[in-house]
Design a protein around this motif. Structure first.
Motif, PDB file in Angstrom:
ATOM      1  N   PHE A  47     -89.010  60.781  47.544  1.00  8.54           N
ATOM      2  CA  PHE A  47     -88.351  59.557  48.000  1.00  8.54           C
ATOM      3  C   PHE A  47     -89.378  58.527  48.472  1.00  8.54           C
ATOM      4  O   PHE A  47     -89.315  57.360  48.106  1.00  8.54           O
ATOM      5  N   GLY A  48     -90.324  58.977  49.270  1.00  5.56           N
ATOM      6  CA  GLY A  48     -91.364  58.075  49.762  1.00  5.56           C
ATOM      7  C   GLY A  48     -92.243  57.553  48.644  1.00  5.56           C
ATOM      8  O   GLY A  48     -92.617  56.378  48.634  1.00  5.56           O
ATOM      9  N   ALA A  49     -92.577  58.417  47.691  1.00  2.00           N
ATOM     10  CA  ALA A  49     -93.396  57.984  46.554  1.00  2.00           C
ATOM     11  C   ALA A  49     -92.644  56.979  45.689  1.00  2.00           C
ATOM     12  O   ALA A  49     -93.240  56.036  45.167  1.00  2.00           O
ATOM     13  N   THR A  50     -91.325  57.155  45.560  1.00  2.00           N
ATOM     14  CA  THR A  50     -90.521  56.209  44.782  1.00  2.00           C
ATOM     15  C   THR A  50     -90.510  54.837  45.441  1.00  2.00           C
ATOM     16  O   THR A  50     -90.703  53.816  44.780  1.00  2.00           O
TER      17      THR A  50
ATOM     18  N   LEU B 172     -99.767  64.646  37.895  1.00  2.00           N
ATOM     19  CA  LEU B 172     -99.343  63.642  36.925  1.00  2.00           C
ATOM     20  C   LEU B 172     -97.853  63.750  36.628  1.00  2.00           C
ATOM     21  O   LEU B 172     -97.176  62.727  36.489  1.00  2.00           O
ATOM     22  N   VAL B 173     -97.305  64.952  36.579  1.00  2.00           N
ATOM     23  CA  VAL B 173     -95.893  65.139  36.271  1.00  2.00           C
ATOM     24  C   VAL B 173     -94.992  64.586  37.373  1.00  2.00           C
ATOM     25  O   VAL B 173     -94.092  63.786  37.089  1.00  2.00           O
ATOM     26  N   PRO B 174     -95.177  64.958  38.658  1.00  2.00           N
ATOM     27  CA  PRO B 174     -94.277  64.397  39.675  1.00  2.00           C
ATOM     28  C   PRO B 174     -94.386  62.882  39.804  1.00  2.00           C
ATOM     29  O   PRO B 174     -93.376  62.199  39.971  1.00  2.00           O
ATOM     30  N   TYR B 175     -95.597  62.346  39.716  1.00  2.00           N
ATOM     31  CA  TYR B 175     -95.737  60.902  39.820  1.00  2.00           C
ATOM     32  C   TYR B 175     -95.204  60.188  38.580  1.00  2.00           C
ATOM     33  O   TYR B 175     -94.754  59.046  38.668  1.00  2.00           O
ATOM     34  N   GLY B 176     -95.235  60.837  37.442  1.00  2.00           N
ATOM     35  CA  GLY B 176     -94.603  60.271  36.252  1.00  2.00           C
ATOM     36  C   GLY B 176     -93.096  60.201  36.399  1.00  2.00           C
ATOM     37  O   GLY B 176     -92.460  59.218  36.012  1.00  2.00           O
ATOM     38  N   ILE B 177     -92.516  61.248  36.991  1.00  2.00           N
ATOM     39  CA  ILE B 177     -91.076  61.244  37.257  1.00  2.00           C
ATOM     40  C   ILE B 177     -90.722  60.153  38.256  1.00  2.00           C
ATOM     41  O   ILE B 177     -89.728  59.444  38.094  1.00  2.00           O
TER      42      ILE B 177
ATOM     43  N   ALA C  11     -92.329  57.384  38.698  1.00  2.00           N
ATOM     44  CA  ALA C  11     -92.443  56.099  38.001  1.00  2.00           C
ATOM     45  C   ALA C  11     -91.199  55.823  37.164  1.00  2.00           C
ATOM     46  O   ALA C  11     -90.733  54.681  37.089  1.00  2.00           O
ATOM     47  N   LEU C  12     -90.632  56.847  36.557  1.00  2.00           N
ATOM     48  CA  LEU C  12     -89.388  56.667  35.795  1.00  2.00           C
ATOM     49  C   LEU C  12     -88.232  56.292  36.712  1.00  2.00           C
ATOM     50  O   LEU C  12     -87.407  55.434  36.370  1.00  2.00           O
ATOM     51  N   ILE C  13     -88.156  56.918  37.874  1.00  2.00           N
ATOM     52  CA  ILE C  13     -87.104  56.573  38.839  1.00  2.00           C
ATOM     53  C   ILE C  13     -87.278  55.132  39.304  1.00  2.00           C
ATOM     54  O   ILE C  13     -86.296  54.373  39.415  1.00  2.00           O
ATOM     55  N   ALA C  14     -88.511  54.716  39.549  1.00  2.00           N
ATOM     56  CA  ALA C  14     -88.776  53.340  39.962  1.00  2.00           C
ATOM     57  C   ALA C  14     -88.408  52.356  38.846  1.00  2.00           C
ATOM     58  O   ALA C  14     -87.900  51.268  39.121  1.00  2.00           O
ATOM     59  N   ALA C  15     -88.618  52.724  37.598  1.00  2.00           N
ATOM     60  CA  ALA C  15     -88.228  51.860  36.476  1.00  2.00           C
ATOM     61  C   ALA C  15     -86.717  51.703  36.418  1.00  2.00           C
ATOM     62  O   ALA C  15     -86.214  50.623  36.111  1.00  2.00           O
TER      63      ALA C  15
END
Length: 77
Positions: free
Chosen positions: A5-8, A61-66, A68-72
């Motif tokens: 949540f915080g990363a998003t 890379l996988v969690p931050y890629g996910i 990034a998709l949520i942020a998109a």
């Protein structure tokens, strides 16, 4: 869960900042510039996190890629 949540939230805000900077330099649309900011963050954020935590880059890379998709999805809604 709280970390995602915080990363998003961070990706959304930093993606908007990088998108704003891109719009000052060139002339893409608002959505295109924000998505370009997310692409930059999708590869830079795991590198920063892995350098600080000692965890492997590819593992992060996988969690931050996910994230990034949520942020998109947040940008398009």
């Amino acid at each position: 869960m709280a970390q995602i949540f915080g990363a998003t939230i961070l990706m959304v805000l930093l993606g908007m900042l990088i998108g704003w900077l891109l719009r000052k330099v060139s002339a893409p649309s608002v959505l295109s510039s924000r998505l370009a900011g997310l692409i930059v963050l999708a590869f830079a954020a795991p590198a920063i996190y892995s350098a600080n935590s000692g965890r492997p880059y590819l593992e992060m890379l996988v969690p931050y890629g996910i994230v990034a998709l949520i942020a998109a999805v947040v940008y398009t809604s």
